[in-house]
Scaffold this motif. Structure first.
Motif, PDB file in Angstrom:
ATOM      1  N   UNK A  94       0.827  -1.205   0.000  1.00 40.27           N
ATOM      2  CA  UNK A  94       0.000   0.000   0.000  1.00 40.27           C
ATOM      3  C   UNK A  94       0.863   1.257   0.000  1.00 40.27           C
ATOM      4  N   UNK A  95       1.903   1.271   0.828  1.00 38.33           N
ATOM      5  CA  UNK A  95       2.758   2.449   0.913  1.00 38.33           C
ATOM      6  C   UNK A  95       3.563   2.651  -0.370  1.00 38.33           C
ATOM      7  N   UNK A  96       4.015   1.548  -0.981  1.00 37.96           N
ATOM      8  CA  UNK A  96       4.766   1.686  -2.226  1.00 37.96           C
ATOM      9  C   UNK A  96       3.891   2.176  -3.374  1.00 37.96           C
ATOM     10  N   UNK A  97       2.617   1.805  -3.356  1.00 38.04           N
ATOM     11  CA  UNK A  97       1.690   2.359  -4.355  1.00 38.04           C
ATOM     12  C   UNK A  97       1.473   3.853  -4.115  1.00 38.04           C
ATOM     13  N   UNK A  98       1.373   4.215  -2.853  1.00 36.09           N
ATOM     14  CA  UNK A  98       1.101   5.597  -2.483  1.00 36.09           C
ATOM     15  C   UNK A  98       2.305   6.500  -2.732  1.00 36.09           C
ATOM     16  N   UNK A  99       3.506   5.968  -2.492  1.00 34.27           N
ATOM     17  CA  UNK A  99       4.721   6.773  -2.603  1.00 34.27           C
ATOM     18  C   UNK A  99       5.773   6.022  -3.424  1.00 34.27           C
ATOM     19  N   UNK A 100       5.564   5.906  -4.716  1.00 37.78           N
ATOM     20  CA  UNK A 100       6.508   5.168  -5.557  1.00 37.78           C
ATOM     21  C   UNK A 100       7.864   5.857  -5.589  1.00 37.78           C
ATOM     22  N   UNK A 101       8.909   5.056  -5.565  1.00 36.32           N
ATOM     23  CA  UNK A 101      10.249   5.601  -5.649  1.00 36.32           C
ATOM     24  C   UNK A 101      10.935   5.798  -4.320  1.00 36.32           C
ATOM     25  N   UNK A 102      10.174   5.865  -3.227  1.00 32.80           N
ATOM     26  CA  UNK A 102      10.793   5.989  -1.909  1.00 32.80           C
ATOM     27  C   UNK A 102      11.531   4.696  -1.571  1.00 32.80           C
ATOM     28  N   UNK A 103      12.542   4.805  -0.751  1.00 29.62           N
ATOM     29  CA  UNK A 103      13.286   3.641  -0.289  1.00 29.62           C
ATOM     30  C   UNK A 103      12.756   3.256   1.092  1.00 29.62           C
ATOM     31  N   UNK A 104      12.344   1.997   1.225  1.00 30.32           N
ATOM     32  CA  UNK A 104      11.681   1.557   2.445  1.00 30.32           C
ATOM     33  C   UNK A 104      12.591   0.619   3.237  1.00 30.32           C
ATOM     34  N   UNK A 105      12.724   0.898   4.517  1.00 29.16           N
ATOM     35  CA  UNK A 105      13.519   0.066   5.416  1.00 29.16           C
ATOM     36  C   UNK A 105      12.601  -0.518   6.481  1.00 29.16           C
ATOM     37  N   UNK A 106      12.584  -1.837   6.596  1.00 30.15           N
ATOM     38  CA  UNK A 106      11.761  -2.515   7.602  1.00 30.15           C
ATOM     39  C   UNK A 106      12.627  -2.800   8.819  1.00 30.15           C
ATOM     40  N   UNK A 107      12.212  -2.280   9.965  1.00 33.99           N
ATOM     41  CA  UNK A 107      12.989  -2.373  11.199  1.00 33.99           C
ATOM     42  C   UNK A 107      12.357  -3.432  12.097  1.00 33.99           C
TER      43      UNK A 107
END
Length: 204
Positions: A94-107
């Motif tokens: 959902x977040x990647x659809x909402x904000x394409x191109x951002x780099x996501x780090x799962x903590x």
């Protein structure tokens, strides 16, 4: 820095209640991962929890108090607002659809990392994020054989003997929790009578 280049960390959990080890991990992640923002993701319906959890309103209110003063912290409410079990893979999609191109780090904390192989679509999840795992002093993060060998960044943590379950138990026994949670969170718990044992009605 452009919006598409933002590095965003995701720290999920029940946060019932949020405590000092959560805050310490979030602060270490901000610096170690060079994050532009860290989003706290309270679970809506945590599928691996069998106990009754506090309301989303209480848990979000405690988070608001805990993260005040750090502008790079924010609360992501998508799991609270989404019906059904809270699967992290659905949140990331959902977040990647909402904000394409951002780099996501799962903590992840060490316990979460140990159980990662039981998560829904965990392989797809790891393909979408950079994984970062808390490491206690003198102990490398332990993972199931299915997860071993996959790359992740280490988040060095001080030894902190604190857990949400222990905090709830201390409150139920009438013991202080001031050294375990942010002061504003301790005050909120006391004002709202959270985690106190249920009293039988008079005459029962």
């Amino acid at each position: 820095m452009s919006t598409s280049a933002r590095r965003i960390g995701l720290l999920g959990g029940t946060f019932d209640p949020v405590h000092n080890a959560h805050v310490a991990l979030a602060c270490v992640a901000l610096d170690t991962l060079a994050l532009d923002q860290l989003r706290w993701v309270p679970a809506g319906e945590p599928w691996q929890k069998s106990r009754q959890i506090s309301s989303a309103a209480h848990r979000i209110a405690m988070l608001d108090l805990a993260i005040a003063g750090e502008p790079r912290f924010a609360i992501e409410r998508c799991e609270i607002e989404r019906s059904g079990p809270s699967y992290t893979i659905d949140t990331v999609r959902e977040l990647q659809r909402r904000e394409p191109g951002a780099q996501w780090c799962l903590i992840l904390g060490q316990d979460q990392f140990t159980n990662l192989h039981t998560w829904h679509d965990w392989k797809q999840l790891l393909a979408r994020v950079t994984l970062a795992v808390a490491a206690r002093p003198g102990a490398a993060p332990a993972a199931d054989a299915q997860v071993e060998g996959r790359s992740y960044q280490v988040l060095p943590m001080p030894r902190m003997d604190v857990s949400a379950s222990a905090i709830r138990e201390r409150v139920a026994r009438g013991e202080p929790i001031d050294e375990l949670v942010p002061p504003a969170v301790a005050g909120y718990i006391a004002r709202h009578g959270l985690y106190l044992p249920e009293r039988a009605p008079p005459g029962s």
